[in-house]
Design a protein around this motif. Structure first.
Motif, short mmCIF file in Angstrom:
data_model
loop_
_atom_site.label_atom_id
_atom_site.label_comp_id
_atom_site.label_asym_id
_atom_site.label_seq_id
_atom_site.Cartn_x
_atom_site.Cartn_y
_atom_site.Cartn_z
N LYS A 1 21.81 2.46 45.92
CA LYS A 1 20.70 3.07 45.18
C LYS A 1 20.41 2.29 43.91
O LYS A 1 19.25 2.01 43.59
CB LYS A 1 21.05 4.52 44.85
CG LYS A 1 19.97 5.24 44.06
CD LYS A 1 20.45 6.65 43.69
CE LYS A 1 19.52 7.21 42.66
NZ LYS A 1 20.18 7.60 41.45
N GLU A 2 21.45 1.92 43.17
CA GLU A 2 21.25 1.16 41.93
C GLU A 2 20.61 -0.19 42.21
O GLU A 2 19.69 -0.62 41.49
CB GLU A 2 22.58 0.96 41.21
CG GLU A 2 23.11 2.22 40.57
CD GLU A 2 24.47 2.01 39.92
OE1 GLU A 2 24.99 0.87 39.97
OE2 GLU A 2 25.00 2.98 39.37
N VAL A 3 21.07 -0.85 43.27
CA VAL A 3 20.50 -2.16 43.61
C VAL A 3 19.04 -2.01 44.01
O VAL A 3 18.19 -2.80 43.58
CB VAL A 3 21.33 -2.82 44.75
CG1 VAL A 3 20.60 -4.02 45.33
CG2 VAL A 3 22.69 -3.22 44.24
N VAL B 1 15.83 -3.73 42.25
CA VAL B 1 14.89 -4.56 43.01
C VAL B 1 13.47 -4.03 42.86
O VAL B 1 12.53 -4.81 42.66
CB VAL B 1 15.31 -4.61 44.50
CG1 VAL B 1 14.20 -5.19 45.37
CG2 VAL B 1 16.59 -5.41 44.67
N LEU B 2 13.31 -2.74 42.95
CA LEU B 2 11.98 -2.16 42.80
C LEU B 2 11.41 -2.38 41.41
O LEU B 2 10.23 -2.68 41.25
CB LEU B 2 12.00 -0.67 43.13
CG LEU B 2 12.20 -0.34 44.61
CD1 LEU B 2 12.35 1.16 44.80
CD2 LEU B 2 11.07 -0.87 45.45
N LYS B 3 12.25 -2.27 40.39
CA LYS B 3 11.78 -2.53 39.02
C LYS B 3 11.35 -3.99 38.87
O LYS B 3 10.33 -4.28 38.26
CB LYS B 3 12.87 -2.19 38.01
CG LYS B 3 13.05 -0.72 37.79
CD LYS B 3 14.14 -0.44 36.79
CE LYS B 3 14.36 1.06 36.65
NZ LYS B 3 15.45 1.35 35.70
N ILE B 4 12.14 -4.90 39.41
CA ILE B 4 11.81 -6.32 39.32
C ILE B 4 10.51 -6.60 40.07
O ILE B 4 9.62 -7.29 39.56
CB ILE B 4 12.97 -7.19 39.88
CG1 ILE B 4 14.16 -7.12 38.95
CG2 ILE B 4 12.52 -8.62 40.10
CD1 ILE B 4 15.42 -7.75 39.52
N ASN B 5 10.39 -6.06 41.27
CA ASN B 5 9.17 -6.29 42.06
C ASN B 5 7.95 -5.70 41.38
O ASN B 5 6.88 -6.31 41.36
CB ASN B 5 9.32 -5.69 43.46
CG ASN B 5 10.29 -6.47 44.31
OD1 ASN B 5 10.60 -7.62 44.02
ND2 ASN B 5 10.77 -5.84 45.35
N LEU B 6 8.10 -4.52 40.80
CA LEU B 6 6.98 -3.90 40.11
C LEU B 6 6.58 -4.71 38.88
O LEU B 6 5.39 -4.94 38.66
CB LEU B 6 7.35 -2.47 39.70
CG LEU B 6 6.27 -1.67 39.00
CD1 LEU B 6 5.05 -1.53 39.93
CD2 LEU B 6 6.77 -0.32 38.59
N SER B 7 7.56 -5.17 38.12
CA SER B 7 7.23 -5.96 36.93
C SER B 7 6.59 -7.30 37.31
O SER B 7 5.65 -7.76 36.66
CB SER B 7 8.47 -6.18 36.07
OG SER B 7 9.41 -6.97 36.75
N GLU B 8 7.09 -7.92 38.41
CA GLU B 8 6.48 -9.17 38.85
C GLU B 8 5.05 -8.96 39.32
O GLU B 8 4.16 -9.77 39.04
CB GLU B 8 7.31 -9.79 39.98
CG GLU B 8 8.59 -10.44 39.52
CD GLU B 8 9.37 -11.03 40.68
OE1 GLU B 8 8.93 -10.88 41.84
OE2 GLU B 8 10.41 -11.65 40.40
N ARG C 1 12.74 -10.74 49.20
CA ARG C 1 13.60 -10.36 50.31
C ARG C 1 15.04 -10.50 49.85
O ARG C 1 15.47 -11.57 49.43
CB ARG C 1 13.37 -11.27 51.54
CG ARG C 1 11.97 -11.25 52.06
CD ARG C 1 11.70 -9.94 52.75
NE ARG C 1 10.33 -9.96 53.27
CZ ARG C 1 9.60 -8.89 53.38
NH1 ARG C 1 10.09 -7.73 53.02
NH2 ARG C 1 8.38 -8.95 53.84
N ILE C 2 15.79 -9.40 49.95
CA ILE C 2 17.21 -9.40 49.56
C ILE C 2 17.99 -8.84 50.71
O ILE C 2 17.72 -7.75 51.21
CB ILE C 2 17.42 -8.55 48.29
CG1 ILE C 2 16.69 -9.18 47.12
CG2 ILE C 2 18.92 -8.42 48.00
CD1 ILE C 2 16.82 -8.38 45.84
#
Length: 104
Positions: A60-62, A66-73, A97-98
């Protein structure tokens, strides 16, 4: 002769009593062993569930990161291009993709 018969009868009763006490002790020992095994099984199950919950918490943390990084990008790229991201296809272009692997 009567004394010997009485002695044999008393000895037989004493032996039967000792055998009964021994069997009762063995029965309670077996019951106690079963009780302890049930406790051990419950502890193993608790450990397994807690490990699974910990793994789920880490997932869940990962995923949140990932969602925060994708949203900010996505937001940065839309601000840099001076156009808002409106379609799902444009959002998917910015998704990373992770692969998550587990070592067990």
């Amino acid at each position: 002769m009567n004394d010997y018969a009485l002695l044999i009868i008393v000895s037989a009763i004493a032996c039967c009593s000792l055998i009964a006490v021994l069997l009762i002790c063995l029965h309670f020992r077996r019951v106690r062993r079963g009780y302890n095994m049930n406790i051990v099984k419950q502890l193993h199950e608790k450990d397994r569930v807690s490990a699974e919950l910990e793994r789920t918490r880490l997932e869940k943390e990962v995923m949140e990161k990932v969602l925060k990084i994708n949203l900010s990008e996505t937001l940065e790229s839309s601000v840099a291009a001076n156009k808002p991201v409106t379609t799902e296809v444009e959002c998917e272009q910015h998704v990373l993709r992770i692969d998550i692997t587990y070592l067990t």
